[in-house]
Design an enzyme around this catalytic site. Structure first.
Site, short mmCIF file in Angstrom:
data_model
loop_
_atom_site.label_atom_id
_atom_site.label_comp_id
_atom_site.label_asym_id
_atom_site.label_seq_id
_atom_site.Cartn_x
_atom_site.Cartn_y
_atom_site.Cartn_z
N ASP A 99 0.85 -1.18 0.00
CA ASP A 99 0.00 0.00 0.00
C ASP A 99 0.89 1.23 0.00
O ASP A 99 2.07 1.16 0.38
CB ASP A 99 -0.89 0.00 1.24
CG ASP A 99 -2.14 0.88 1.08
OD1 ASP A 99 -3.24 0.34 0.95
OD2 ASP A 99 -1.99 2.13 1.08
N TYR A 155 -13.64 8.02 -12.41
CA TYR A 155 -13.76 6.75 -11.68
C TYR A 155 -14.42 5.69 -12.55
O TYR A 155 -13.92 4.56 -12.68
CB TYR A 155 -14.58 6.98 -10.41
CG TYR A 155 -14.70 5.77 -9.52
CD1 TYR A 155 -13.59 5.24 -8.87
CD2 TYR A 155 -15.94 5.16 -9.30
CE1 TYR A 155 -13.70 4.14 -8.05
CE2 TYR A 155 -16.05 4.06 -8.47
CZ TYR A 155 -14.93 3.55 -7.85
OH TYR A 155 -15.05 2.45 -7.02
N LYS A 207 -12.68 2.24 -14.06
CA LYS A 207 -13.19 0.93 -13.65
C LYS A 207 -13.69 0.13 -14.85
O LYS A 207 -13.57 -1.11 -14.87
CB LYS A 207 -14.30 1.09 -12.62
CG LYS A 207 -13.78 1.59 -11.26
CD LYS A 207 -12.76 0.63 -10.66
CE LYS A 207 -12.38 1.01 -9.24
NZ LYS A 207 -11.47 0.01 -8.62
N SER A 234 -15.88 -2.40 -9.26
CA SER A 234 -16.93 -1.63 -8.62
C SER A 234 -18.17 -1.82 -9.47
O SER A 234 -18.07 -2.16 -10.66
CB SER A 234 -16.57 -0.14 -8.57
OG SER A 234 -17.69 0.65 -8.22
#
Length: 251
Positions: free
Chosen positions: A38, A155, A159, A142
């Protein structure tokens, strides 16, 4: 909890919190050696401490997934430590709500860099090892990767790109024994949702979504689905896109 992943070598991005942390902990609980990465070094180290595993079974490392060189180095490190990799989980992601006219070059580039480029870099670097181990890639997309959504241009586009990458790699490497699947979460209780706070300029009528459930999902719900698709129980699932969203995209 069983040991479906005993001695399996698992790489999880976005492991400092939320779905990434829950996924890393679930794999560890089921016997895997887990390499956690991360951008948040402190967070990913806290994840590994929660595992209570030996240093040869759990590793925490800082990784900026927007860097191809850094991704290749991370995959090389896990392979050097454990002799290869069995499961790659691309969980790291960024997002937010912003009208098209308010989106910036930097915001668009960051969404693409984290949500699409990062999984590409890691998958490309890991693929030779996954072919050798007949391994698995799980991408966390998502419901925004399945439909359009007002005020989320960067976004949603990023995706959708990851959905396309998932299906393409499933076709390209399926006959070499590598399975590539995806989980598409709906609303989940994580700090990630802070990026989706609404302001007064947002028309709620354009972003409303229905759900068959009254509550939001927990990160552990997504971890369970990720681990299922990564397990031998899902051995015939390749190119699968699993919505875990309480029914929000059912109709």
């Amino acid at each position: 909890m069983n040991n479906r992943f005993e001695n399996k070598r698992v790489f999880v991005s976005g492991a400092a919190s939320g779905m990434g942390r829950a996924t890393a902990l679930r794999f560890a609980a089921e016997g895997a050696r887990v390499y956690c990465v991360d951008l948040d070094q402190d967070g990913v180290e806290a994840t590994v401490r929660k595992m209570e595993r030996g240093s040869d079974e759990a590793v925490a490392a800082r990784l900026d997934v927007t860097s191809g060189d850094a991704c290749r180095s991370a995959i090389a490190d896990v392979s050097a430590r454990w002799g290869g990799i069995d499961v790659l989980c691309n969980v790291a992601g960024v997002g937010g709500i912003r009208a098209l006219g308010e989106e910036t070059d930097e915001g668009w580039a960051l969404a693409m860099a984290v949500n699409a480029n990062g999984p590409f870099y890691l998958s490309q670097a890991a693929m030779p090892h996954l072919v050798e181990s007949r391994g698995v890639i799980i991408n966390v997309i998502s419901t925004a990767g399945l439909q359009g959504q007002a005020y989320m241009s960067s976004y949603v586009a990023s995706k959708h790109a990851l959905l396309g990458l998932t299906r393409t790699l499933a076709l390209e490497f399926g006959r070499q024994g590598v399975r590539v699947n995806a989980v598409c979460p709906g609303g989940t209780k994580t700090a990630f949702l802070q990026g989706f706070q609404l302001d007064d300029n947002i028309d709620m009528g354009l972003i409303a979504r229905t759900s068959l459930l009254d509550e939001m999902a927990e990160p552990e719900d997504m971890a369970a689905s990720i681990c299922f698709l990564a397990s031998a129980e899902a051995r015939f699932a390749n190119g699968a896109i699993l919505s875990v969203d309480g029914g929000s995209v059912a109709g």
